[in-house]
Design a protein around this motif. Sequence first.
Motif, PDB file in Angstrom:
ATOM      1  N   ALA A  70      32.725  23.909  47.519  1.00 51.67           N
ATOM      2  CA  ALA A  70      33.936  24.652  47.874  1.00 51.67           C
ATOM      3  C   ALA A  70      33.608  25.978  48.535  1.00 51.67           C
ATOM      4  CB  ALA A  70      34.782  24.887  46.619  1.00 51.67           C
ATOM      5  N   LEU A  71      32.488  26.596  48.148  1.00 53.89           N
ATOM      6  CA  LEU A  71      32.081  27.846  48.779  1.00 53.89           C
ATOM      7  C   LEU A  71      31.676  27.609  50.228  1.00 53.89           C
ATOM      8  CD1 LEU A  71      31.471  30.871  48.557  1.00 53.89           C
ATOM      9  CD2 LEU A  71      29.194  30.276  47.720  1.00 53.89           C
ATOM     10  N   LEU A  72      30.973  26.495  50.470  1.00 54.71           N
ATOM     11  CA  LEU A  72      30.547  26.164  51.828  1.00 54.71           C
ATOM     12  C   LEU A  72      31.730  25.760  52.704  1.00 54.71           C
ATOM     13  CD1 LEU A  72      27.296  24.130  51.040  1.00 54.71           C
ATOM     14  CD2 LEU A  72      27.459  26.485  51.884  1.00 54.71           C
ATOM     15  N   ASN A  73      32.729  25.146  52.088  1.00 55.41           N
ATOM     16  CA  ASN A  73      33.909  24.722  52.838  1.00 55.41           C
ATOM     17  C   ASN A  73      35.159  24.942  51.993  1.00 55.41           C
ATOM     18  OD1 ASN A  73      35.860  23.577  54.440  1.00 55.41           O
ATOM     19  ND2 ASN A  73      34.922  21.554  54.556  1.00 55.41           N
ATOM     20  N   PRO A  74      35.760  26.146  52.073  1.00 57.90           N
ATOM     21  CA  PRO A  74      36.922  26.472  51.240  1.00 57.90           C
ATOM     22  C   PRO A  74      38.135  25.590  51.479  1.00 57.90           C
ATOM     23  CG  PRO A  74      35.962  28.451  52.224  1.00 57.90           C
ATOM     24  CD  PRO A  74      35.324  27.283  52.901  1.00 57.90           C
ATOM     25  N   ARG A  75      38.120  24.785  52.531  1.00 55.81           N
ATOM     26  CA  ARG A  75      39.252  23.903  52.813  1.00 55.81           C
ATOM     27  C   ARG A  75      39.140  22.553  52.118  1.00 55.81           C
ATOM     28  NH1 ARG A  75      42.741  25.812  56.354  1.00 55.81           N
ATOM     29  NH2 ARG A  75      42.144  27.558  57.698  1.00 55.81           N
ATOM     30  N   ARG A  76      38.059  22.338  51.374  1.00 53.45           N
ATOM     31  CA  ARG A  76      37.903  21.086  50.638  1.00 53.45           C
ATOM     32  C   ARG A  76      38.737  21.133  49.363  1.00 53.45           C
ATOM     33  NH1 ARG A  76      33.466  17.680  51.204  1.00 53.45           N
ATOM     34  NH2 ARG A  76      34.429  16.605  49.441  1.00 53.45           N
ATOM     35  N   ALA A  77      39.988  20.731  49.487  1.00 54.92           N
ATOM     36  CA  ALA A  77      40.909  20.794  48.347  1.00 54.92           C
ATOM     37  C   ALA A  77      40.443  19.918  47.196  1.00 54.92           C
ATOM     38  CB  ALA A  77      42.309  20.393  48.786  1.00 54.92           C
ATOM     39  N   ASP A  78      39.758  18.802  47.504  1.00 56.65           N
ATOM     40  CA  ASP A  78      39.302  17.913  46.445  1.00 56.65           C
ATOM     41  C   ASP A  78      38.235  18.583  45.584  1.00 56.65           C
ATOM     42  OD1 ASP A  78      37.606  17.899  48.697  1.00 56.65           O
ATOM     43  OD2 ASP A  78      36.776  15.943  48.172  1.00 56.65           O
ATOM     44  N   LEU A  79      37.346  19.359  46.214  1.00 58.17           N
ATOM     45  CA  LEU A  79      36.317  20.064  45.455  1.00 58.17           C
ATOM     46  C   LEU A  79      36.915  21.192  44.627  1.00 58.17           C
ATOM     47  CD1 LEU A  79      33.445  20.251  48.112  1.00 58.17           C
ATOM     48  CD2 LEU A  79      33.688  18.649  46.203  1.00 58.17           C
ATOM     49  N   ILE A  80      37.893  21.871  45.185  1.00 54.58           N
ATOM     50  CA  ILE A  80      38.557  22.949  44.446  1.00 54.58           C
ATOM     51  C   ILE A  80      39.295  22.380  43.242  1.00 54.58           C
ATOM     52  CG2 ILE A  80      40.360  24.709  44.589  1.00 54.58           C
ATOM     53  CD1 ILE A  80      39.574  25.071  47.545  1.00 54.58           C
ATOM     54  N   ALA A  81      39.926  21.212  43.429  1.00 52.50           N
ATOM     55  CA  ALA A  81      40.627  20.560  42.319  1.00 52.50           C
ATOM     56  C   ALA A  81      39.648  20.163  41.224  1.00 52.50           C
ATOM     57  CB  ALA A  81      41.385  19.334  42.834  1.00 52.50           C
ATOM     58  N   THR A  82      38.515  19.596  41.620  1.00 52.33           N
ATOM     59  CA  THR A  82      37.501  19.197  40.634  1.00 52.33           C
ATOM     60  C   THR A  82      36.980  20.407  39.875  1.00 52.33           C
ATOM     61  OG1 THR A  82      36.819  17.277  41.938  1.00 52.33           O
ATOM     62  CG2 THR A  82      35.228  18.146  40.343  1.00 52.33           C
ATOM     63  N   LEU A  83      36.679  21.477  40.595  1.00 52.50           N
ATOM     64  CA  LEU A  83      36.196  22.706  39.951  1.00 52.50           C
ATOM     65  C   LEU A  83      37.215  23.221  38.944  1.00 52.50           C
ATOM     66  CD1 LEU A  83      34.058  24.975  39.807  1.00 52.50           C
ATOM     67  CD2 LEU A  83      35.312  26.130  41.655  1.00 52.50           C
ATOM     68  N   GLY A  84      38.486  23.162  39.305  1.00 54.66           N
ATOM     69  CA  GLY A  84      39.527  23.621  38.395  1.00 54.66           C
ATOM     70  C   GLY A  84      39.561  22.835  37.106  1.00 54.66           C
ATOM     71  N   GLU A  85      39.408  21.528  37.198  1.00 53.37           N
ATOM     72  CA  GLU A  85      39.505  20.676  36.012  1.00 53.37           C
ATOM     73  C   GLU A  85      38.303  20.814  35.080  1.00 53.37           C
ATOM     74  OE1 GLU A  85      40.581  16.600  36.881  1.00 53.37           O
ATOM     75  OE2 GLU A  85      41.639  17.270  38.677  1.00 53.37           O
ATOM     76  N   VAL A  86      37.105  20.857  35.649  1.00 55.34           N
ATOM     77  CA  VAL A  86      35.914  20.855  34.788  1.00 55.34           C
ATOM     78  C   VAL A  86      35.599  22.237  34.226  1.00 55.34           C
ATOM     79  CG1 VAL A  86      34.913  18.832  35.897  1.00 55.34           C
ATOM     80  CG2 VAL A  86      34.348  21.124  36.766  1.00 55.34           C
ATOM     81  N   THR A  87      36.253  23.287  34.716  1.00 53.69           N
ATOM     82  CA  THR A  87      36.022  24.627  34.166  1.00 53.69           C
ATOM     83  C   THR A  87      37.178  25.119  33.300  1.00 53.69           C
ATOM     84  OG1 THR A  87      36.905  25.652  36.190  1.00 53.69           O
ATOM     85  CG2 THR A  87      34.512  25.321  36.066  1.00 53.69           C
ATOM     86  N   VAL A  88      38.281  24.379  33.264  1.00 47.20           N
ATOM     87  CA  VAL A  88      39.454  24.850  32.524  1.00 47.20           C
ATOM     88  C   VAL A  88      39.405  24.459  31.052  1.00 47.20           C
ATOM     89  CG1 VAL A  88      41.002  22.861  32.806  1.00 47.20           C
ATOM     90  CG2 VAL A  88      41.940  25.184  32.845  1.00 47.20           C
ATOM     91  N   THR A  89      38.548  23.504  30.692  1.00 56.56           N
ATOM     92  CA  THR A  89      38.461  23.074  29.298  1.00 56.56           C
ATOM     93  C   THR A  89      37.237  23.689  28.639  1.00 56.56           C
ATOM     94  OG1 THR A  89      37.259  21.101  30.023  1.00 56.56           O
ATOM     95  CG2 THR A  89      39.613  20.867  29.685  1.00 56.56           C
ATOM     96  N   PRO A  90      37.307  23.917  27.304  1.00 53.15           N
ATOM     97  CA  PRO A  90      38.469  23.664  26.457  1.00 53.15           C
ATOM     98  C   PRO A  90      39.412  24.858  26.315  1.00 53.15           C
ATOM     99  CG  PRO A  90      36.615  24.207  25.083  1.00 53.15           C
ATOM    100  CD  PRO A  90      36.114  24.268  26.505  1.00 53.15           C
ATOM    101  N   TYR A  91      38.919  26.089  26.434  1.00 50.43           N
ATOM    102  CA  TYR A  91      39.721  27.255  26.063  1.00 50.43           C
ATOM    103  C   TYR A  91      40.930  27.466  26.970  1.00 50.43           C
ATOM    104  CZ  TYR A  91      41.194  32.092  25.648  1.00 50.43           C
ATOM    105  OH  TYR A  91      41.955  33.221  25.526  1.00 50.43           O
ATOM    106  N   PHE A  92      40.721  27.463  28.285  1.00 54.43           N
ATOM    107  CA  PHE A  92      41.745  27.947  29.199  1.00 54.43           C
ATOM    108  C   PHE A  92      42.944  27.012  29.294  1.00 54.43           C
ATOM    109  CE2 PHE A  92      37.686  29.760  30.429  1.00 54.43           C
ATOM    110  CZ  PHE A  92      37.987  31.107  30.404  1.00 54.43           C
ATOM    111  N   ILE A  93      42.712  25.707  29.180  1.00 54.24           N
ATOM    112  CA  ILE A  93      43.845  24.787  29.217  1.00 54.24           C
ATOM    113  C   ILE A  93      44.639  24.877  27.915  1.00 54.24           C
ATOM    114  CG2 ILE A  93      42.699  22.728  28.275  1.00 54.24           C
ATOM    115  CD1 ILE A  93      45.146  22.875  31.270  1.00 54.24           C
ATOM    116  N   TYR A  94      43.947  25.199  26.803  1.00 56.89           N
ATOM    117  CA  TYR A  94      44.646  25.476  25.548  1.00 56.89           C
ATOM    118  C   TYR A  94      45.586  26.663  25.728  1.00 56.89           C
ATOM    119  CZ  TYR A  94      42.101  22.692  22.002  1.00 56.89           C
ATOM    120  OH  TYR A  94      41.598  21.701  21.210  1.00 56.89           O
ATOM    121  N   ARG A  95      45.067  27.729  26.323  1.00 54.17           N
ATOM    122  CA  ARG A  95      45.864  28.944  26.494  1.00 54.17           C
ATOM    123  C   ARG A  95      47.111  28.680  27.332  1.00 54.17           C
ATOM    124  NH1 ARG A  95      48.062  32.940  28.793  1.00 54.17           N
ATOM    125  NH2 ARG A  95      47.963  31.802  30.761  1.00 54.17           N
ATOM    126  N   LEU A  96      46.941  27.894  28.399  1.00 51.21           N
ATOM    127  CA  LEU A  96      48.065  27.616  29.275  1.00 51.21           C
ATOM    128  C   LEU A  96      49.080  26.705  28.589  1.00 51.21           C
ATOM    129  CD1 LEU A  96      48.720  28.593  32.102  1.00 51.21           C
ATOM    130  CD2 LEU A  96      47.809  26.458  33.006  1.00 51.21           C
TER     131      LEU A  96
END
Length: 288
Positions: free
Chosen positions: A65-91
């Motif tokens: 995603a850093l190399l290509n910020p327009r890769r929405a699929d990579l940004i989505a993947t990064l969001g999912e694998v870094t949001v657990t466990p704490y942050f998705i609980y908070r939300l």
Amino acid sequence: MPLLRKPRIATRSVRDIALPGALARQSCRSRSFSNHNRPSPKYPHHVPLGFFEKKFLAVGSAVGALLNPRRADLIATLGEVTVTPYFIYRLRNAMLQDPTGRKILRDRPRITSETLQLHYLRSLPENSVGRTYAGWLDREGVSPDTRDHVQYIDDPECAYVMQRYRECHDFYHAVTGLPTFVEGELALKAFEFLNTLIPMTGLSMFASVRLKAAERERLFSLYLPWAVRSGLSSKELINVYWEKVLEKDVDELRAELGIEKPPDMREIRQMIKMQKKREKERLEGKSA
């Protein structure tokens, strides 16, 4: 202020609250398993992953995603694998503590071009939320149907919370007026980080190194201060039932949510472009 709230882990889902005595769902934490003992998917599109698989995806998607910020699929993947466990609980906890948030979790609405009926939104009054949203989609040339399905969050309810955030992202764009090019996305991501604490939104700021010097200076001097002000003062946007406020005046909604409208980024860029064009014409006229 979302950033300053003390997180509190919810032990019951909204369906448990609505139906006392029902069995509690499994927690959002992934259970341990090996490649020879991979559990079955818990919802459509779910891909169960182990601890190290998620870490590998986190690193790979972050670099990509850093190399290509327009890769929405990579940004989505990064969001999912870094949001657990704490942050998705908070939300999820923020939704469970709010009446509207609990209703959203019970109803589990989806945001698509079919559920929103864009032709109807375009017929609403000029300054309504729905008309503003449809106008933003038309101006940016995007569709609500392009959002990736959540795959890597194990708990179905937590997965829906992430899906809801993802599908509401364009409403955040619309009410702030921020466009989809990288500078606008980074300004919105900074705002979202302070409102949601989703790690991916904060990590996205590293993509600012790819901006031109003038864009980066404008981001940090103008839009980042806006993001801090609005992000810290605004209500939890995850608790907005957008489908129920489509006819509401967008200025009233911003006031209720505590969101300050930022300067028009497209207008600023166009003004700078025209200034450069006039300066070039002036210099060419002198040399003629």
